[in-house]
Design a protein around this motif. Structure first.
Motif, PDB file in Angstrom:
ATOM      1  N   PHE A 178       0.839  -1.189   0.000  1.00 21.55           N
ATOM      2  CA  PHE A 178       0.000   0.000   0.000  1.00 21.55           C
ATOM      3  C   PHE A 178       0.884   1.253   0.000  1.00 21.55           C
ATOM      4  N   ALA A 179       0.265   2.369  -0.361  1.00 21.79           N
ATOM      5  CA  ALA A 179       0.994   3.644  -0.390  1.00 21.79           C
ATOM      6  C   ALA A 179       0.178   4.707   0.347  1.00 21.79           C
ATOM      7  N   PHE A 180       0.837   5.833   0.633  1.00 23.18           N
ATOM      8  CA  PHE A 180       0.112   7.006   1.135  1.00 23.18           C
ATOM      9  C   PHE A 180       0.175   8.071   0.036  1.00 23.18           C
TER      10      PHE A 180
ATOM     11  N   GLN B 210      -1.560  -2.094  -4.379  1.00 25.41           N
ATOM     12  CA  GLN B 210      -2.827  -2.827  -4.148  1.00 25.41           C
ATOM     13  C   GLN B 210      -3.902  -1.899  -3.571  1.00 25.41           C
ATOM     14  N   GLY B 211      -3.447  -0.777  -3.027  1.00 21.97           N
ATOM     15  CA  GLY B 211      -4.385   0.184  -2.447  1.00 21.97           C
ATOM     16  C   GLY B 211      -3.590   1.348  -1.900  1.00 21.97           C
ATOM     17  N   TYR B 212      -4.276   2.427  -1.523  1.00 20.72           N
ATOM     18  CA  TYR B 212      -3.543   3.572  -0.948  1.00 20.72           C
ATOM     19  C   TYR B 212      -4.420   4.311   0.043  1.00 20.72           C
TER      20      TYR B 212
ATOM     21  N   VAL C 170     -15.285  13.956   3.638  1.00 22.93           N
ATOM     22  CA  VAL C 170     -16.468  13.123   3.888  1.00 22.93           C
ATOM     23  C   VAL C 170     -17.333  13.917   4.866  1.00 22.93           C
ATOM     24  N   ALA C 171     -18.569  14.189   4.483  1.00 23.65           N
ATOM     25  CA  ALA C 171     -19.484  14.978   5.305  1.00 23.65           C
ATOM     26  C   ALA C 171     -18.808  16.270   5.786  1.00 23.65           C
ATOM     27  N   GLY C 172     -18.109  16.926   4.861  1.00 28.33           N
ATOM     28  CA  GLY C 172     -17.528  18.238   5.161  1.00 28.33           C
ATOM     29  C   GLY C 172     -16.239  18.204   5.968  1.00 28.33           C
ATOM     30  N   GLU C 173     -15.690  17.012   6.212  1.00 27.48           N
ATOM     31  CA  GLU C 173     -14.444  16.948   6.988  1.00 27.48           C
ATOM     32  C   GLU C 173     -13.410  16.106   6.263  1.00 27.48           C
ATOM     33  N   ASP C 174     -12.150  16.396   6.530  1.00 30.13           N
ATOM     34  CA  ASP C 174     -11.066  15.606   5.950  1.00 30.13           C
ATOM     35  C   ASP C 174     -10.982  14.278   6.689  1.00 30.13           C
ATOM     36  N   ALA C 175     -11.268  13.187   6.000  1.00 33.10           N
ATOM     37  CA  ALA C 175     -11.265  11.870   6.657  1.00 33.10           C
ATOM     38  C   ALA C 175     -10.207  10.989   6.008  1.00 33.10           C
ATOM     39  N   LEU C 176      -9.378  10.357   6.836  1.00 32.25           N
ATOM     40  CA  LEU C 176      -8.422   9.398   6.290  1.00 32.25           C
ATOM     41  C   LEU C 176      -9.216   8.258   5.647  1.00 32.25           C
ATOM     42  N   SER C 177      -8.864   7.904   4.420  1.00 38.18           N
ATOM     43  CA  SER C 177      -9.634   6.897   3.682  1.00 38.18           C
ATOM     44  C   SER C 177      -8.674   5.906   3.042  1.00 38.18           C
ATOM     45  N   PHE C 178      -9.178   4.681   2.872  1.00 36.40           N
ATOM     46  CA  PHE C 178      -8.407   3.660   2.150  1.00 36.40           C
ATOM     47  C   PHE C 178      -9.068   3.448   0.798  1.00 36.40           C
ATOM     48  N   PHE C 179      -8.281   3.497  -0.248  1.00 33.55           N
ATOM     49  CA  PHE C 179      -8.791   3.326  -1.613  1.00 33.55           C
ATOM     50  C   PHE C 179      -8.216   2.045  -2.206  1.00 33.55           C
ATOM     51  N   ALA C 180      -9.070   1.298  -2.891  1.00 31.01           N
ATOM     52  CA  ALA C 180      -8.580   0.113  -3.599  1.00 31.01           C
ATOM     53  C   ALA C 180      -9.528  -0.152  -4.758  1.00 31.01           C
ATOM     54  N   GLN C 181      -9.063  -0.967  -5.687  1.00 26.23           N
ATOM     55  CA  GLN C 181      -9.926  -1.293  -6.824  1.00 26.23           C
ATOM     56  C   GLN C 181     -10.701  -2.565  -6.541  1.00 26.23           C
TER      57      GLN C 181
ATOM     58  N   GLN D 198     -13.042  -0.891 -10.294  1.00 20.72           N
ATOM     59  CA  GLN D 198     -13.474   0.470  -9.935  1.00 20.72           C
ATOM     60  C   GLN D 198     -12.772   0.870  -8.642  1.00 20.72           C
ATOM     61  N   TRP D 199     -12.289   2.126  -8.570  1.00 17.15           N
ATOM     62  CA  TRP D 199     -11.715   2.600  -7.310  1.00 17.15           C
ATOM     63  C   TRP D 199     -12.837   2.887  -6.328  1.00 17.15           C
ATOM     64  N   VAL D 200     -12.754   2.289  -5.145  1.00 20.35           N
ATOM     65  CA  VAL D 200     -13.739   2.554  -4.091  1.00 20.35           C
ATOM     66  C   VAL D 200     -12.950   2.870  -2.819  1.00 20.35           C
TER      67      VAL D 200
END
Ligand SMILES: C[S@@+](CC[C@H](N)C(=O)[O-])C[C@H]1O[C@@H](n2cnc3c(N)ncnc32)[C@H](O)[C@@H]1O
Length: 271
Positions: free
Chosen positions: A9-11, A43-45, A51-62, A66-68
């Protein structure tokens, strides 16, 4: 020994002042990627997104090309609904934990995950020590705790009586002093899902990318039984066998899930 080293994974360090761009503490060792095009090599980052008006740490993967993404929210959505209108101490989880209106037990949630159950138990008045060994999942949860602490509606719930520890629960439980012994140890290790609803499927698939399978889950039960003051509660899908193949004192069936309850009166050296 359980290892996270096989994950790649990456940041994503975004060159955009509208988002936070510093990797949180437990993700500092991830490669920093500034070019969005390079993210497909992983594999993901992780990245911050609104999210809802705030900066939220999120994990993205395909998933399915599709990126979700997932992030944790302890303030709004389902958690808010439960906090405001939930079934209170009549809920299955409350019954399984033996919650009574006159007592607020201490709970060690040894498999913190995305913190849903822990937040629910906190809403019901319990004091929580939450343990999560995956640096990825622990980072998503810690980020949500910080946002909940900054929100006036949830500040009190998550500033006191709610602690997250990143590490192996078995080690932490074995190191607890007598005064730190929790009334309840709560376990909800990964188990392959059968629920095919799109949202659950997406979330579970992403969490599985982050943590794998919890192949050592059975080891948690004997340690929990030796260290809980009152009871151990194990959440399992209805179709799953007992953890460590050990029959509980009782089971409480919920929608699609089962809470197996081990009462210490029966399990602690015959006391
Ligand atoms: C199914 S999830 C828990 C979901 C959680 N109950 C919730 O409401 O979001 C299981 C989590 O337990 C963690 N886990 C499993 N075994 C653990 C252990 N021995 N120590 C710490 N964390 C553990 C996994 O990394 C995973 O994130």
């Amino acid at each position: 020994m359980y290892s996270f080293l096989d994950r790649s994974f990456a940041f994503h360090q975004q060159d955009d002042s509208s988002h936070k761009s510093i990797a949180p503490q437990w993700l500092e060792s991830l490669p920093l990627v500034t070019e969005a095009d390079d993210l497909a090599n992983y594999q993901g980052y992780f990245a911050y997104q609104q999210v809802a008006g705030e900066d939220a740490l999120s994990f993205f993967a395909q998933l399915d090309k599709q990126w979700v993404s997932i992030s944790v929210d302890l303030v709004g959505g389902q958690v808010a609904y439960r906090r405001q209108q939930g079934g209170g101490r009549k809920q299955h989880i409350a019954k399984a934990c033996g919650l009574k209106s006159n007592r607020n037990p201490t709970v060690l949630d040894a498999t913190g995950g995305l913190g849903r159950d822990a937040a629910e138990l906190r809403n019901l008045g319990c004091e929580l020590r939450v343990v999560e060994r995956s640096p990825y999942v622990a980072s998503l949860l810690q980020d949500a705790i910080s946002r909940a602490q900054a929100n006036p509606e949830t500040n009190q719930l998550f500033s006191q009586g709610f602690e997250l520890h990143h590490g192996q629960a078995i080690d932490l439980i074995e190191q607890l002093s007598a005064e730190q012994q929790p009334d309840i140890i709560y376990l909800d290790p990964m188990f392959p899902p059968r629920n095919k609803s799109a949202a659950v499927k997406k979330e579970m698939r992403l969490v599985k990318r982050l943590v794998g399978e919890d192949p050592d889950a059975d080891n948690l039960l004997p340690v929990a039984l030796a260290n809980a003051a009152k009871r151990v509660v194990v959440k399992r899908p209805s179709y799953a066998p007992y953890l460590n193949q050990q029959k509980p004192s009782m089971s409480i069936e919920s929608k699609g899930n089962r809470f197996d309850v081990y009462l210490m009166t029966r399990f602690s050296n015959g006391n």
